[in-house]
Design an enzyme around this catalytic site. Structure first.
Site, PDB file in Angstrom:
ATOM      1  N   CYS A 122      53.554  21.408  64.630  1.00  0.00           N
ATOM      2  CA  CYS A 122      54.347  21.767  65.819  1.00  0.00           C
ATOM      3  C   CYS A 122      54.025  20.890  67.017  1.00  0.00           C
ATOM      4  O   CYS A 122      54.242  21.299  68.160  1.00  0.00           O
ATOM      5  CB  CYS A 122      54.173  23.244  66.149  1.00  0.00           C
ATOM      6  SG  CYS A 122      54.767  24.323  64.836  1.00  0.00           S
ATOM      7  N   GLY A 127      60.610  29.300  63.379  1.00  0.00           N
ATOM      8  CA  GLY A 127      61.673  28.314  63.536  1.00  0.00           C
ATOM      9  C   GLY A 127      63.020  28.987  63.347  1.00  0.00           C
ATOM     10  O   GLY A 127      63.193  29.798  62.433  1.00  0.00           O
ATOM     11  N   GLY A 180      62.204  23.224  66.690  1.00  0.00           N
ATOM     12  CA  GLY A 180      60.780  22.986  66.509  1.00  0.00           C
ATOM     13  C   GLY A 180      60.474  21.598  65.979  1.00  0.00           C
ATOM     14  O   GLY A 180      61.331  20.714  65.933  1.00  0.00           O
ATOM     15  N   GLN A 181      59.208  21.410  65.577  1.00  0.00           N
ATOM     16  CA  GLN A 181      58.743  20.097  65.167  1.00  0.00           C
ATOM     17  C   GLN A 181      58.325  20.131  63.696  1.00  0.00           C
ATOM     18  O   GLN A 181      58.976  20.771  62.886  1.00  0.00           O
ATOM     19  CB  GLN A 181      57.634  19.662  66.121  1.00  0.00           C
ATOM     20  CG  GLN A 181      58.117  19.640  67.586  1.00  0.00           C
ATOM     21  CD  GLN A 181      57.130  19.017  68.537  1.00  0.00           C
ATOM     22  OE1 GLN A 181      56.530  17.997  68.273  1.00  0.00           O
ATOM     23  NE2 GLN A 181      56.957  19.663  69.690  1.00  0.00           N
ATOM     24  N   TYR A 182      57.228  19.435  63.348  1.00  0.00           N
ATOM     25  CA  TYR A 182      56.788  19.431  61.951  1.00  0.00           C
ATOM     26  C   TYR A 182      55.975  20.684  61.636  1.00  0.00           C
ATOM     27  O   TYR A 182      55.170  21.149  62.454  1.00  0.00           O
ATOM     28  CB  TYR A 182      55.908  18.204  61.670  1.00  0.00           C
ATOM     29  CG  TYR A 182      56.674  16.929  61.495  1.00  0.00           C
ATOM     30  CD1 TYR A 182      57.387  16.668  60.322  1.00  0.00           C
ATOM     31  CD2 TYR A 182      56.693  15.972  62.510  1.00  0.00           C
ATOM     32  CE1 TYR A 182      58.101  15.492  60.167  1.00  0.00           C
ATOM     33  CE2 TYR A 182      57.409  14.792  62.355  1.00  0.00           C
ATOM     34  CZ  TYR A 182      58.106  14.559  61.181  1.00  0.00           C
ATOM     35  OH  TYR A 182      58.810  13.391  61.024  1.00  0.00           O
ATOM     36  N   ALA A 233      54.045  30.439  62.029  1.00  0.00           N
ATOM     37  CA  ALA A 233      55.029  29.547  62.641  1.00  0.00           C
ATOM     38  C   ALA A 233      56.381  30.247  62.721  1.00  0.00           C
ATOM     39  O   ALA A 233      56.688  31.143  61.921  1.00  0.00           O
ATOM     40  CB  ALA A 233      55.142  28.255  61.834  1.00  0.00           C
ATOM     41  N   ARG A 277      66.344  23.355  61.798  1.00  0.00           N
ATOM     42  CA  ARG A 277      65.922  24.425  62.711  1.00  0.00           C
ATOM     43  C   ARG A 277      65.318  23.798  63.963  1.00  0.00           C
ATOM     44  O   ARG A 277      65.042  22.598  64.018  1.00  0.00           O
ATOM     45  CB  ARG A 277      64.860  25.295  62.026  1.00  0.00           C
ATOM     46  CG  ARG A 277      63.701  24.473  61.509  1.00  0.00           C
ATOM     47  CD  ARG A 277      62.408  25.214  61.354  1.00  0.00           C
ATOM     48  NE  ARG A 277      61.401  24.345  60.768  1.00  0.00           N
ATOM     49  CZ  ARG A 277      60.718  23.426  61.432  1.00  0.00           C
ATOM     50  NH1 ARG A 277      60.942  23.241  62.727  1.00  0.00           N
ATOM     51  NH2 ARG A 277      59.822  22.679  60.826  1.00  0.00           N
TER      52      ARG A 277
END
Length: 253
Positions: free
Chosen positions: A201, A172, A91-93, A170, A89
């Site tokens: 994020c 994603g 986004g980040q962590y 969050a 997806r």
């Protein structure tokens, strides 16, 4: 066990599946991430081929971290703490775990005439914001910061004097052939200490919170009901008078 969602209104018991083309499911227990990802991938293919309806899937995961397409290695602070999954997806962590409601939305954007990706992300944010408003939580978007945020006047301000804000949800998304999947996650009462293994994020200046951390005692059933009701409001399927009293139950699939 996976359950089929039913909304019971004053006017009678109505299967939620009759209120929109989307099927709704709730999974009890903790769903392994790889299993969830495989289920989403298969459902997206079936939706595109016309073999299955859209699906909104409510679940919890065991403790884990997921890495989005923009994740940076330096933001994984404790790589051995929990399993790390490549999510695919945007986004980040981010972290998933018990006490967090994940809502995976597998929606046919072309059929919905919603081919503006930014608008779709906006709608996911709106869905989250309206859901949290049912618990008298004022959640907001922030320019340049992914997710949904709450201001924390009870915490010390930032060094520049700005009020501290915590992330409570969050978002994603991945889109394949205009079928969207992944979705949102809302912190009900997860162990917030589990976020210490990542920079959520990629945003280090702000923290994370949950409904429980804000002093609220909502249940997962309460949250699921709010998600179901506000989904109708935002995505416009089977729109009804949202003031009617409702309760969420489930029956075996």
């Amino acid at each position: 066990m996976t359950r089929r969602v039913v909304l019971a209104h004053r006017c009678g018991s109505t299967d939620f599946a009759t209120m929109s083309p989307a099927e709704w499911r709730i999974s009890d227990g903790l769903v392994p991430y790889d299993e969830a990802l495989a289920t989403m991938e298969a459902r997206v293919a079936d939706i595109r081929a016309g073999r299955a309806p859209e699906l909104v899937w409510l679940l919890e995961h065991p403790p884990l971290y997921t890495a989005g397409t923009s994740s940076k290695a330096r933001d994984l602070l404790q790589p051995a703490r929990f399993p790390v999954h490549v999510a695919g997806r945007g986004g980040q962590y981010t972290y998933h775990g018990p006490g967090q409601r994940v809502a995976y939305a597998m929606l046919d954007l072309r059929a919905r005439r919603q081919t503006d990706v930014r608008r779709y992300v906006f709608d996911l944010e709106e869905w989250t914001i309206r859901t949290l408003a049912r618990f008298n939580v004022r959640a907001e978007r922030r320019q340049g910061r992914v997710g949904v945020w709450v201001t924390r006047p009870d915490k010390a301000p930032l060094p520049d004097g700005q009020p501290r804000e915590d992330k409570i949800a969050a978002i994603g998304v991945r889109i394949r052939h205009w079928v969207a999947f992944h979705g949102i996650s809302i912190n009900l009462e997860p162990d917030l200490g589990h976020y210490e293994g990542i920079v959520p994020c990629g945003i280090a200046d702000h923290g994370v919170t949950s409904l429980a951390d804000l002093g609220l005692t909502a249940t997962m059933v309460d949250l699921d009901l709010a998600l179901a009701e506000t989904f109708e409001e935002v995505f416009g399927l089977g729109a009804r008078d949202s003031s009617r009293a409702s309760s969420l139950t489930a029956t075996p699939a």
